[in-house]
Design a protein around this motif. Structure first.
Motif, PDB file in Angstrom:
ATOM      1  N   ARG A   1      55.402  37.019  38.506  1.00 55.00           N
ATOM      2  CA  ARG A   1      56.475  37.647  39.277  1.00 55.00           C
ATOM      3  C   ARG A   1      56.719  39.086  38.844  1.00 55.00           C
ATOM      4  NH1 ARG A   1      59.999  32.048  39.620  1.00 55.00           N
ATOM      5  NH2 ARG A   1      59.383  31.553  41.778  1.00 55.00           N
ATOM      6  N   THR A   2      56.447  39.413  37.583  1.00 52.00           N
ATOM      7  CA  THR A   2      56.592  40.811  37.171  1.00 52.00           C
ATOM      8  C   THR A   2      55.583  41.707  37.887  1.00 52.00           C
ATOM      9  OG1 THR A   2      55.077  40.705  35.270  1.00 52.00           O
ATOM     10  CG2 THR A   2      57.386  40.102  34.862  1.00 52.00           C
ATOM     11  N   LEU A   3      54.499  41.119  38.394  1.00 55.88           N
ATOM     12  CA  LEU A   3      53.519  41.880  39.179  1.00 55.88           C
ATOM     13  C   LEU A   3      53.936  41.997  40.636  1.00 55.88           C
ATOM     14  CD1 LEU A   3      50.178  40.327  37.838  1.00 55.88           C
ATOM     15  CD2 LEU A   3      51.454  42.290  36.936  1.00 55.88           C
ATOM     16  N   GLY A   4      55.046  41.359  40.985  1.00 52.60           N
ATOM     17  CA  GLY A   4      55.525  41.413  42.359  1.00 52.60           C
ATOM     18  C   GLY A   4      55.010  40.298  43.235  1.00 52.60           C
ATOM     19  N   HIS A   5      54.510  39.215  42.624  1.00 51.52           N
ATOM     20  CA  HIS A   5      53.925  38.121  43.387  1.00 51.52           C
ATOM     21  C   HIS A   5      54.703  36.827  43.201  1.00 51.52           C
ATOM     22  CE1 HIS A   5      50.473  40.530  44.426  1.00 51.52           C
ATOM     23  NE2 HIS A   5      50.148  40.717  43.159  1.00 51.52           N
ATOM     24  N   GLU A   6      54.632  35.987  44.204  1.00 47.64           N
ATOM     25  CA  GLU A   6      55.185  34.638  44.185  1.00 47.64           C
ATOM     26  C   GLU A   6      54.037  33.637  44.277  1.00 47.64           C
ATOM     27  OE1 GLU A   6      58.289  33.680  43.693  1.00 47.64           O
ATOM     28  OE2 GLU A   6      59.015  35.756  43.532  1.00 47.64           O
ATOM     29  N   PRO A   7      54.295  32.364  43.949  1.00 43.50           N
ATOM     30  CA  PRO A   7      53.217  31.367  44.033  1.00 43.50           C
ATOM     31  C   PRO A   7      52.532  31.313  45.397  1.00 43.50           C
ATOM     32  CG  PRO A   7      55.077  30.456  42.854  1.00 43.50           C
ATOM     33  CD  PRO A   7      55.525  31.791  43.375  1.00 43.50           C
ATOM     34  N   GLU A   8      53.280  31.571  46.467  1.00 40.20           N
ATOM     35  CA  GLU A   8      52.711  31.525  47.807  1.00 40.20           C
ATOM     36  C   GLU A   8      51.642  32.579  48.030  1.00 40.20           C
ATOM     37  OE1 GLU A   8      56.647  29.632  47.732  1.00 40.20           O
ATOM     38  OE2 GLU A   8      55.904  31.596  47.040  1.00 40.20           O
ATOM     39  N   ASP A   9      51.625  33.615  47.187  1.00 35.70           N
ATOM     40  CA  ASP A   9      50.677  34.714  47.367  1.00 35.70           C
ATOM     41  C   ASP A   9      49.292  34.413  46.806  1.00 35.70           C
ATOM     42  OD1 ASP A   9      52.839  36.154  48.404  1.00 35.70           O
ATOM     43  OD2 ASP A   9      53.331  37.023  46.451  1.00 35.70           O
ATOM     44  N   VAL A  10      49.175  33.369  46.000  1.00 38.12           N
ATOM     45  CA  VAL A  10      47.910  33.082  45.310  1.00 38.12           C
ATOM     46  C   VAL A  10      46.959  32.363  46.259  1.00 38.12           C
ATOM     47  CG1 VAL A  10      46.836  31.868  43.377  1.00 38.12           C
ATOM     48  CG2 VAL A  10      49.060  33.003  43.066  1.00 38.12           C
ATOM     49  N   ASP A  11      45.778  32.966  46.462  1.00 36.58           N
ATOM     50  CA  ASP A  11      44.771  32.397  47.366  1.00 36.58           C
ATOM     51  C   ASP A  11      43.973  31.268  46.719  1.00 36.58           C
ATOM     52  OD1 ASP A  11      45.392  34.522  49.130  1.00 36.58           O
ATOM     53  OD2 ASP A  11      43.825  35.777  48.254  1.00 36.58           O
ATOM     54  N   ALA A  12      43.654  31.444  45.443  1.00 40.57           N
ATOM     55  CA  ALA A  12      42.760  30.498  44.777  1.00 40.57           C
ATOM     56  C   ALA A  12      42.994  30.541  43.275  1.00 40.57           C
ATOM     57  CB  ALA A  12      41.297  30.826  45.092  1.00 40.57           C
ATOM     58  N   ILE A  13      42.650  29.441  42.620  1.00 41.09           N
ATOM     59  CA  ILE A  13      42.760  29.341  41.163  1.00 41.09           C
ATOM     60  C   ILE A  13      41.453  28.752  40.651  1.00 41.09           C
ATOM     61  CG2 ILE A  13      44.046  28.415  39.206  1.00 41.09           C
ATOM     62  CD1 ILE A  13      46.452  28.096  41.137  1.00 41.09           C
ATOM     63  N   VAL A  14      40.795  29.478  39.767  1.00 38.36           N
ATOM     64  CA  VAL A  14      39.557  29.013  39.141  1.00 38.36           C
ATOM     65  C   VAL A  14      39.936  28.317  37.833  1.00 38.36           C
ATOM     66  CG1 VAL A  14      37.309  29.676  38.231  1.00 38.36           C
ATOM     67  CG2 VAL A  14      38.310  30.953  40.146  1.00 38.36           C
ATOM     68  N   ILE A  15      39.564  27.057  37.708  1.00 37.91           N
ATOM     69  CA  ILE A  15      39.926  26.248  36.543  1.00 37.91           C
ATOM     70  C   ILE A  15      38.731  26.189  35.592  1.00 37.91           C
ATOM     71  CG2 ILE A  15      40.763  24.020  35.737  1.00 37.91           C
ATOM     72  CD1 ILE A  15      42.733  25.484  37.550  1.00 37.91           C
ATOM     73  N   THR A  16      38.904  26.722  34.384  1.00 41.20           N
ATOM     74  CA  THR A  16      37.796  26.725  33.428  1.00 41.20           C
ATOM     75  C   THR A  16      37.532  25.340  32.858  1.00 41.20           C
ATOM     76  OG1 THR A  16      39.240  27.266  31.538  1.00 41.20           O
ATOM     77  CG2 THR A  16      38.277  29.110  32.773  1.00 41.20           C
ATOM     78  N   HIS A  17      38.595  24.582  32.620  1.00 39.33           N
ATOM     79  CA  HIS A  17      38.475  23.201  32.155  1.00 39.33           C
ATOM     80  C   HIS A  17      39.833  22.545  32.306  1.00 39.33           C
ATOM     81  CE1 HIS A  17      39.891  25.315  28.590  1.00 39.33           C
ATOM     82  NE2 HIS A  17      40.109  24.181  27.958  1.00 39.33           N
ATOM     83  N   LEU A  18      39.873  21.229  32.120  1.00 38.34           N
ATOM     84  CA  LEU A  18      41.056  20.466  32.502  1.00 38.34           C
ATOM     85  C   LEU A  18      41.915  20.032  31.324  1.00 38.34           C
ATOM     86  CD1 LEU A  18      39.556  18.423  35.470  1.00 38.34           C
ATOM     87  CD2 LEU A  18      41.114  20.362  35.572  1.00 38.34           C
ATOM     88  N   HIS A  19      41.937  20.794  30.234  1.00 37.75           N
ATOM     89  CA  HIS A  19      42.969  20.588  29.225  1.00 37.75           C
ATOM     90  C   HIS A  19      44.303  21.046  29.797  1.00 37.75           C
ATOM     91  CE1 HIS A  19      40.076  20.496  25.527  1.00 37.75           C
ATOM     92  NE2 HIS A  19      40.326  19.282  25.992  1.00 37.75           N
TER      93      HIS A  19
END
Length: 282
Positions: free
Chosen positions: A88-106
């Protein structure tokens, strides 16, 4: 203060979720005389701790906003759920995120996908996960007894992002300029993520290291949460040796800073990236 670095057209910003104290409880070899020397050389008490980060990263280019991992959310305690506030300090909300790359599932990388109620935090995001990692953590017959919460969070992710999870080959090109780099050992399908644009390259190596003060000097030391310590060591040594010959920048989920790996005495060091590639903002 937020820190960002430009890799060609990509802008990568560090999102600090919190910190944790790194001691011999996390890496038993640190209790040795060499471990005490490593801490002292870093200007720390000889028994530590060093305070290491829980990082996620925002990737911006054109009109896209992606994340590399989501941080721990509330899974590692209420003082380590700051990734959303950082975003949010970057001016973004969760709705703005297009994709999330997950390195591993810990869970310190996936807990931040979920709200306090265990629902999906990012309503418009596609998740990209490697096939080995997904198969391991969603199969209760494979998950070690000490990792049940990692398994539970993986199942919550699977349920609440249903229809928005793309399971890819472990070495997949996710899209031009963003690809998985298999780094197994910490977990079976643990991946780094390479960003590339022209001659500019940065490898976010996720949990290859958990302490720069200790593991650059002693890369043969592993942490207690490595599921296959011998393979984690083999992966780390091979990657460090290769990177020492390259101009690839590196950054990590649990290490500070960004730079290039170079040989130092009988081990390695991180040479900080040269000025002019960073943006700093309050």
């Amino acid at each position: 203060m937020t820190t960002a670095i430009h890799i060609g057209r990509f802008k990568m910003t560090w999102l600090l979720g919190g910190v944790f104290p790194f001691t011999a409880d996390f890496m038993p070899a640190v209790a040795s005389a060499q471990g005490q020397h490593n801490f002292a050389a870093a200007g720390l008490p000889i028994e530590g701790p060093s305070f290491e980060p829980f990082h996620a990263f925002a990737i911006e280019w054109d009109n896209h906003l992606w994340l590399l991992d989501a941080g721990p959310g509330l899974e590692e305690g209420p003082d380590r759920g700051e990734v959303l506030n950082e975003l949010r300090t970057l001016g973004h909300e969760p709705e703005d995120v297009d994709a999330i790359v997950i390195t591993h599932l810990h869970k310190d990388h996936t807990g931040g996908l979920l709200t306090a109620e265990g629902k999906a935090l990012y309503p418009n995001a596609t998740l990209y996960v490697g096939e080995t990692e997904m198969a391991f953590w969603t199969n209760p017959d494979q998950v070690p007894a000490g990792n049940q919460r990692d398994h539970e969070v993986a199942l919550l992710m699977q349920a609440h992002y249903q229809g928005r999870i793309e399971v890819l080959a472990d070495d997949a090109v996710i899209r031009p300029g963003i690809r998985f780099v298999p780094l197994p050992g910490h977990s079976p399908g643990h991946n780094g993520v390479m960003l590339e644009d022209g001659d500019a390259r940065l490898l976010m190596w996720s949990d290859l290291m958990h302490s720069a003060a200790q593991q650059f000097n002693n890369p043969e030391w592993s942490v207690v949460v490595d599921l296959d310590p011998e393979r984690a060591i083999e992966t780390r040594l091979a990657l460090l040796e290769r990177l020492a010959e390259e101009d690839t920048l590196v950054a990590g989920s649990h290490t500070q800073g960004v730079g290039k790996v170079r040989r130092h005495a009988s081990a390695y060091k991180l040479v900080p990236a040269e000025g002019g590639v960073f943006e700093h903002s309050e």
